[in-house]
Write a protein that holds these residues in place. Structure first.
Motif, mmCIF file in Angstrom:
data_model
loop_
_atom_site.group_PDB
_atom_site.id
_atom_site.type_symbol
_atom_site.label_atom_id
_atom_site.label_comp_id
_atom_site.label_asym_id
_atom_site.label_seq_id
_atom_site.Cartn_x
_atom_site.Cartn_y
_atom_site.Cartn_z
ATOM 1 N N LEU B 32 -95.878 27.233 60.054
ATOM 2 C CA LEU B 32 -96.444 26.738 61.314
ATOM 3 C C LEU B 32 -95.793 25.421 61.723
ATOM 4 N N ILE B 33 -95.552 24.539 60.744
ATOM 5 C CA ILE B 33 -94.955 23.243 61.075
ATOM 6 C C ILE B 33 -93.525 23.426 61.560
ATOM 7 N N ALA B 34 -92.768 24.280 60.853
ATOM 8 C CA ALA B 34 -91.388 24.525 61.270
ATOM 9 C C ALA B 34 -91.356 25.101 62.678
ATOM 10 N N LEU B 35 -92.268 26.062 62.931
ATOM 11 C CA LEU B 35 -92.311 26.688 64.257
ATOM 12 C C LEU B 35 -92.675 25.651 65.319
ATOM 13 N N ALA B 36 -93.662 24.793 64.999
ATOM 14 C CA ALA B 36 -94.056 23.764 65.968
ATOM 15 C C ALA B 36 -92.870 22.855 66.283
ATOM 16 N N GLY B 37 -92.133 22.441 65.241
ATOM 17 C CA GLY B 37 -90.974 21.585 65.469
ATOM 18 C C GLY B 37 -89.943 22.259 66.361
ATOM 19 N N ALA B 38 -89.695 23.562 66.099
ATOM 20 C CA ALA B 38 -88.704 24.277 66.902
ATOM 21 C C ALA B 38 -89.169 24.428 68.341
ATOM 22 N N VAL B 39 -90.489 24.676 68.532
ATOM 23 C CA VAL B 39 -90.999 24.827 69.901
ATOM 24 C C VAL B 39 -90.865 23.509 70.664
ATOM 25 N N VAL B 40 -91.210 22.400 69.992
ATOM 26 C CA VAL B 40 -91.067 21.094 70.654
ATOM 27 C C VAL B 40 -89.609 20.885 71.051
ATOM 28 N N ALA B 41 -88.700 21.192 70.123
ATOM 29 C CA ALA B 41 -87.277 21.001 70.420
ATOM 30 C C ALA B 41 -86.847 21.896 71.579
ATOM 31 N N PHE B 42 -87.363 23.130 71.620
ATOM 32 C CA PHE B 42 -86.996 24.052 72.695
ATOM 33 C C PHE B 42 -87.500 23.541 74.040
ATOM 34 N N VAL B 43 -88.765 23.054 74.066
ATOM 35 C CA VAL B 43 -89.316 22.530 75.323
ATOM 36 C C VAL B 43 -88.498 21.318 75.786
ATOM 37 N N CYS B 44 -88.171 20.429 74.837
ATOM 38 C CA CYS B 44 -87.352 19.263 75.196
ATOM 39 C C CYS B 44 -85.996 19.710 75.744
ATOM 40 N N SER B 45 -85.410 20.749 75.110
ATOM 41 C CA SER B 45 -84.111 21.231 75.585
ATOM 42 C C SER B 45 -84.216 21.761 77.005
ATOM 43 N N LEU B 46 -85.317 22.505 77.269
ATOM 44 C CA LEU B 46 -85.487 23.044 78.623
ATOM 45 C C LEU B 46 -85.626 21.913 79.637
ATOM 46 N N LEU B 47 -86.439 20.887 79.293
ATOM 47 C CA LEU B 47 -86.588 19.746 80.193
ATOM 48 C C LEU B 47 -85.242 19.071 80.415
ATOM 49 N N GLY B 48 -84.495 18.921 79.317
ATOM 50 C CA GLY B 48 -83.182 18.298 79.437
ATOM 51 C C GLY B 48 -82.255 19.116 80.304
ATOM 52 N N LEU B 49 -82.296 20.437 80.095
ATOM 53 C CA LEU B 49 -81.446 21.330 80.893
ATOM 54 C C LEU B 49 -81.771 21.185 82.376
ATOM 55 N N GLN B 50 -83.079 21.181 82.674
ATOM 56 C CA GLN B 50 -83.501 21.049 84.065
ATOM 57 C C GLN B 50 -83.032 19.708 84.646
ATOM 58 N N ALA B 51 -83.189 18.642 83.852
ATOM 59 C CA ALA B 51 -82.786 17.314 84.341
ATOM 60 C C ALA B 51 -81.292 17.264 84.600
ATOM 61 N N VAL B 52 -80.506 17.889 83.698
ATOM 62 C CA VAL B 52 -79.056 17.848 83.866
ATOM 63 C C VAL B 52 -78.643 18.639 85.103
ATOM 64 N N ILE B 53 -79.279 19.808 85.307
ATOM 65 C CA ILE B 53 -78.906 20.612 86.473
ATOM 66 C C ILE B 53 -79.293 19.887 87.757
ATOM 67 N N GLN B 54 -80.512 19.303 87.760
ATOM 68 C CA GLN B 54 -80.942 18.598 88.970
ATOM 69 C C GLN B 54 -80.121 17.350 89.225
ATOM 70 N N GLY B 55 -79.649 16.723 88.134
ATOM 71 C CA GLY B 55 -78.835 15.519 88.297
ATOM 72 C C GLY B 55 -77.373 15.830 88.525
ATOM 73 N N ASP B 56 -77.043 17.052 88.925
ATOM 74 C CA ASP B 56 -75.660 17.434 89.208
ATOM 75 C C ASP B 56 -74.729 17.167 88.031
ATOM 76 N N GLY B 57 -75.210 17.468 86.843
ATOM 77 C CA GLY B 57 -74.351 17.340 85.678
ATOM 78 C C GLY B 57 -74.228 15.933 85.137
ATOM 79 N N GLU B 58 -74.980 15.000 85.711
ATOM 80 C CA GLU B 58 -74.960 13.629 85.185
ATOM 81 C C GLU B 58 -75.534 13.625 83.763
ATOM 82 N N ALA B 59 -74.790 13.073 82.806
ATOM 83 C CA ALA B 59 -75.209 13.125 81.415
ATOM 84 C C ALA B 59 -76.333 12.130 81.149
ATOM 85 N N ILE B 60 -77.280 12.547 80.279
ATOM 86 C CA ILE B 60 -78.312 11.631 79.812
ATOM 87 C C ILE B 60 -77.815 11.035 78.504
ATOM 88 N N ARG B 61 -77.709 9.712 78.435
ATOM 89 C CA ARG B 61 -77.154 9.065 77.237
ATOM 90 C C ARG B 61 -78.227 8.301 76.514
#
Lengths: 125, 497
Positions: B32-61
């Motif tokens: 359960l803990i491993a799955l929770a960690g992976a889900v959090v990472a996946f949600v963060c990745s999706l948010l990051g993906l959305q931010a990068v696409i909306q920011g026209d490819g501007e990198a988040i550093r």
């Protein structure tokens, strides 16, 4: 001429030699333990290459000494040393995993000779 | 938002640590803990993906420990990193949902240590994609590799030998890469990727930089199982538990391919891999050889997993071919194939595990009757096969299409032919399995019926990840234009239009 070349480059020649010995041990030796020893020698040669490239004659440890001043000539660049320190940790971990796998194999088949090991594996299958 | 590049690997590392401690007591809690960690990472990745696409490819550093680069290590979430990280964490979540039932059958009593290793593999791989530092990339590469050795070695009887061989190959690959980093550092005086890309154009002619590029590509090529360095791969995948193979086969080798692409596009100056030295072309030719070699050997295999492993050797060649073409269309094809092949191979290995759970076999000739016992799983299998062969509208078609366009663009007609021939070859070895599955032992006296250990579809925790993966294979095919226009075209911009 040749002597000069050797004197000025001898650390690199020795490092290249270690690199070759390591690769030779990993590829040619049949004993798995010797392969792992070869791997360690191979990795060590790379650490030494990093260290050798970063040495500076007449420089000291990179801690700022007010009496010596802040000229970069007086201090060794710490970054390669830090990189090598990290790489050594990685290397130790790899060696540890390799040794534990060897332990499993030796317990299961009673040999570390690669050819003999594969033969016993086929027989027991 | 600015914390996302750090949050993705941190949540996985944290989950790994906690799961390790908890796993000593209860492997269910560790899961359960491993799955929770992976889900959090996946949600963060999706948010990051959305931010990068909306920011026209501007990198988040993100500067680690607030040490400003190039002194400190920075994590960079740009289009390419967001694309890879989302893929890795998605596969991670799917395999973690799938894992418990399969592990309980294949490696009983040893599950507690598997979950921390799985999250550690994921942490290493996302770290490789996010880091903006060539030495840090080496460290994450070895973190992922070490955790992968642990995951692979718990498999069948042959697993420890195969894993030890993989470890030796991996150590050589890592060593070559590290030596390349040393040359690069001594030539350019920095290991930060952004900094390197500023300084390297002046050093185009430097022999040290050329040696560095060759060493790094060879090292990553070994890790990527690029032909002829693929020798470790078939034995490893054949002996690994289905869960480990399902996690490692789709993403591990791809991330090394990603690292080559990153060096090619963003670190070394434009044209360095193609003009100073024909590195890209060499990668292309060995990949073409690997495609033919892998596809031909896959036909000869009787073990389902071994067939998939050889097919992987071939499919990795497509990605290498995309690098070798070095034009925008080819590179888009290669990048798209990273995504497609990860989904397809993950799906097929998961199905292999589900069949093994029900029928207790991985031998293709014993797959008779599977189609009747597990009809829906086999629908998913057929989707995976159609995608591997490259039939529209599944995902596999479009990456090959871009590769073919790229090959035509570059006038590389031999590579063009290789792509088409290998599609036919993969049709041969996959339809052979499909035929076995749908043979009916009652009317077909030539085959013996194979009774399942247990009747019915795979349990829900395995069935649903398979279904979602199969749906994703279709969805990526249908929506590939969106992916290409929102992400990939921007990634390949350094190659020119």
């Amino acid at each position: 001429m040749t002597a000069d070349f050797l004197l000025s480059r001898y650390p690199y020649i020795l490092i290249a030699l270690l690199f070759g010995i390591g690769l030779y041990g990993m590829t040619v030796k049949r004993n798995l333990m010797k392969k792992v020893i070869g791997m360690t020698i191979f990795q060590t040669s790379i650490y030494l290459f990093f260290i050798q490239g970063a040495t500076k004659q007449g420089a000291t440890i990179p801690v700022l000494d007010p009496e010596m001043g802040s000229s970069p000539e007086l201090y060794i660049n710490p970054l390669p040393q830090v990189i090598v320190l990290t790489a050594i940790v990685v290397g130790v971990a790899i060696t540890g995993v390799a040794l534990s796998l060897i332990l499993v194999l030796h317990r299961r088949y009673g040999t570390l000779d690669e050819v003999e090991l594969l033969r016993r594996m086929r027989e027991s299958a | 938002m600015s914390q996302i590049p750090a949050l993705i690997p941190t949540s996985l590392l944290l989950a790994s640590l906690v799961a390790l401690l908890v796993g000593l007591k209860s492997h269910r809690a560790a899961h359960l803990i491993a799955l929770a960690g992976a889900v959090v990472a996946f949600v963060c990745s999706l948010l990051g993906l959305q931010a990068v696409i909306q920011g026209d490819g501007e990198a988040i550093r993100y500067a680690m420990g607030a040490w400003v680069p190039p002194i400190g290590i920075e994590f960079v979430l740009d289009s390419l990193a967001a694309y890879m990280v989302t893929l890795i964490t998605f596969i991670g979540v799917m395999v973690l949902i799938y894992a418990p039932r399969s592990l309980a059958f294949e490696t009983p009593g040893r599950q507690g240590m598997v979950y921390p290793s799985m999250t550690l593999v994921l942490a290493g791989l996302v770290g490789m994609c996010l880091t903006g530092d060539v030495f840090n990339l080496y460290v994450f590469l070895e973190i992922a590799a070490l955790a992968a050795y642990a995951l692979l070695a718990i498999g069948d009887r042959g697993a420890p030998v195969a894993t030890l061989r993989y470890l030796l190959f991996g150590a050589v690959g890592g060593g070559f890469y590290l030596l390349g980093v040393a040359y690069l550092y001594f030539a350019a005086g920095t290991v930060n990727m952004a900094d390197l890309s500023m300084r390297l154009p002046e050093l185009m002619e430097s022999q040290a930089v050329i040696v560095a590029a060759v060493l790094m590509v060879v090292g990553l090529g070994v890790k990527m199982a690029l032909f002829p360095f693929h020798l470790w791969l078939p034995d490893v995948y054949t002996n690994a538990p289905s869960v480990s193979a399902g996690l490692i086969a789709p993403i591990m080798t791809k991330v090394s391919a990603y690292a080559i692409i990153r060096l090619f596009l963003d670190v070394f100056p434009p044209g360095f891999f193609t003009e100073s030295l024909p590195i890209a072309t060499t990668i292309g030719w060995v990949s073409a050889a690997g495609i033919v070699f892998g596809s031909v050997l896959a036909i000869a295999q009787h073990d389902y997993r071994r067939m998939l492993a050889y097919s992987s050797v071939g499919q990795l060649g497509y990605i290498g071919l995309g690098i070798g073409l070095a034009n925008p269309l080819g590179m888009i094809g290669g990048l798209l194939h990273i995504l497609n092949h990860a989904l397809m191979k993950g799906l097929l290995f998961m199905i292999g595990g589900a069949v093994r759970l029900r029928f207790g076999t991985t031998k293709i000739p014993e797959y008779v009757g599977v189609g009747r016992a597990m009809p829906w799983t086999m629908v998913a299998f057929t989707v995976g096969v159609l995608a591997m062969v490259g039939i529209p509208p599944t995902a596999g078609f479009f990456s090959k299409w871009y590769l073919l366009l790229g090959a035509a663009d570059a006038g590389a007609w031999i590579w063009f032919a290789v792509i088409i021939v290998s599609s036919l070859l993969s049709a041969i070895y996959f339809f052979r399995v499909v035929e076995m599955i749908y043979r009916d032992p009652e009317t077909d006296s030539a085959v013996a019926d194979h009774e399942p250990r247990e009747a019915g579809e795979a349990p829900a925790s395995m069935f649903w990840p398979i279904t979602i993966m199969a749906t994703a294979v279709m969805a990526v095919g249908i929506f590939n234009v969106l992916i290409v226009s929102a992400l990939l075209e921007r990634i390949v911009a350094p190659l020119g239009g």
